[in-house]
Scaffold this motif. Sequence first.
Motif, PDB file in Angstrom:
ATOM      1  N   ALA A 209      -9.414 -36.256  -8.172  1.00 28.70           N
ATOM      2  CA  ALA A 209      -8.963 -36.561 -10.228  1.00 28.70           C
ATOM      3  C   ALA A 209      -8.551 -35.661 -11.261  1.00 28.70           C
ATOM      4  CB  ALA A 209      -9.931 -38.141 -10.719  1.00 28.70           C
ATOM      5  N   GLU A 210     -10.352 -34.757 -10.796  1.00 34.61           N
ATOM      6  CA  GLU A 210     -10.353 -32.946 -11.363  1.00 34.61           C
ATOM      7  C   GLU A 210      -9.077 -33.042 -11.380  1.00 34.61           C
ATOM      8  OE1 GLU A 210     -13.867 -31.583  -9.648  1.00 34.61           O
ATOM      9  OE2 GLU A 210     -15.181 -33.446 -11.046  1.00 34.61           O
ATOM     10  N   ARG A 211      -7.790 -32.300 -10.380  1.00 32.04           N
ATOM     11  CA  ARG A 211      -7.212 -32.295 -10.651  1.00 32.04           C
ATOM     12  C   ARG A 211      -6.019 -32.533 -11.497  1.00 32.04           C
ATOM     13  NH1 ARG A 211      -2.193 -33.441  -8.562  1.00 32.04           N
ATOM     14  NH2 ARG A 211      -3.253 -34.969  -7.886  1.00 32.04           N
ATOM     15  N   LEU A 212      -5.995 -33.537 -10.821  1.00 31.97           N
ATOM     16  CA  LEU A 212      -5.009 -34.826 -11.422  1.00 31.97           C
ATOM     17  C   LEU A 212      -4.907 -34.957 -13.830  1.00 31.97           C
ATOM     18  CD1 LEU A 212      -2.694 -36.278 -12.168  1.00 31.97           C
ATOM     19  CD2 LEU A 212      -3.658 -38.209 -12.221  1.00 31.97           C
ATOM     20  N   ALA A 213      -6.108 -34.707 -14.001  1.00 29.48           N
ATOM     21  CA  ALA A 213      -6.803 -34.343 -14.580  1.00 29.48           C
ATOM     22  C   ALA A 213      -6.594 -33.042 -15.850  1.00 29.48           C
ATOM     23  CB  ALA A 213      -8.499 -34.650 -15.522  1.00 29.48           C
TER      24      ALA A 213
END
Length: 548
Positions: A209-213
């Motif tokens: 999720a942090e990568r996508l964000a």
Amino acid sequence: MSNTADLVSFYNRDFRLTHYATSLKDMYGGVVTSGAAVWEVYPSFLDSKCRDEFLRVFQGGSAARIELPRSTGDAPLSVFVFGTSNGVGIIESREHVGRSAAEEQERETLLHQATHDVLTGLQNRRRFGERLQQALAIGEPRPKAALLQIDLDDFKAVNDTLGHGAGDTLLQLAAGRIRGALGGGESAYRYAGDEFAVIQLGKEQPAAAERLAGSLVDAFKEPFVINDIPVFVGSSIGIAFAPEHGTDGEQLMKAADIALYAAKTDGRGCARTFNRAMLLLLEQRENLRRSLRTALERGELYLEYQPFIQPPSSVIGFEALLRWRHPEIGVIPPGVFIPIAEADGLMDEIGRWVLEEACRQALTWPSSLTVAVNLSPAQFLSGSLTDTIAQIIDAVGIRADRLELEITEKILLEKTIDNIDTLNTLNVLGIRISLDDFGTYYSSLSYLKNFPFDTLKIDQYFIADLESDLKSQTIVRSIINLAHGLGISVTAEGVETSAQARWLIKENCDCLQGNFLGRPMGIEAIGDFIKRRPLRVGRAMEQTNGAD
């Protein structure tokens, strides 16, 4: 289901058949029974290509038409797979079912319109709610689900300046960038207005999720080009995970929304993951908001006054500063509660009280002293400011020339003609006008030309490093010369050292204000302060003369 000719079937999150059309039973016979696995009804889903596409839809992806492998001579067979609140639905399409290709296309179009946003083509809020509930019901041992709430920064400004057509185009382009950042197990939705969401399934969290964000934030750093105009709109993102941040849709959405608020507060154009401290801060803010609504009637608001000093050592007035003494927390800084009051529409009422209270208390001072009151944007733009001030002056009985109103450059940017009319009316009433924080916003010289301000206040940002920074010295010196050339007095705020005072006095600054000269004080301390007079300025002036 017995009254439809469609070959329709529905499957739960365990891939088991729950409902089916009679026509499907007639087609496949005994294999179509409640509890049958989807691959028993459609063995083609065991094929890797068909299975992957089916699972993509099952895990939150958009609806899809899947062409199933068939034997030579068999009628062409395809299925339309779409998500439901607790699994998936399948509509089978065969040439011999009796429906034309046009009818099939029309039915699929209607289904798509019911579940997708017309403007952006993303799945809509209805589908978002269904998919979120589905994602939350998957449970262990699958990796946890992630919800990303996305809000466009400064979207309103685009609508206001370029029009709603440009705003619609921007939303379409933004949706395209969101789509471009997605991978497998990730589906995007337009939630409302300029708010979007992404549900992420089947990933290792929180890293995925942090990568996508991060990818989404980066995707919005490049300008959008609308009608050959580059438009800069960033994205702020709040992240929440199930089940630790919420076990149902409402809880998870609230957590992601709180994280989004934190991203906005931290400067926007960034992503924040929900934590319990965010919730605590939000609850504290809400408690302050509720308390602030009754603070005025409870007598918790009060005024302190900081002096204006005219070299060599004359006290010529005081600035009224609003304070709040909370019965449980203690004194709350104005930087905390004033934005809350402005956001909740309370500053008009509070501002009127400040004006009246400051004028009443100023009547207890020597008649030569002025009182300065800061105006909030809500007060200045209310449309009733001049009437309110005239009423207060008449009711209190103070001379108009003893009242000085401080407005910031930011206020003047909100409107144009109305601003000039308001300033001119106040001038006719005999009230002094001070342009506060000069130099920190847009320094609109057109206002200096069109309206004769009485005072320019140089922001403390330029005073803080005045002793050592040549650029600050050049800027302050230029402001003083500019103001004097226009017949405007200059006040330097934030004077904290004798060296700053000496430099300003040497450059013929008319008035000084800051803790070095006098800290904010209660009304009861003003009389003694006036009697003692500020000796520090006198000493600074003597040192300046000695240096000359």
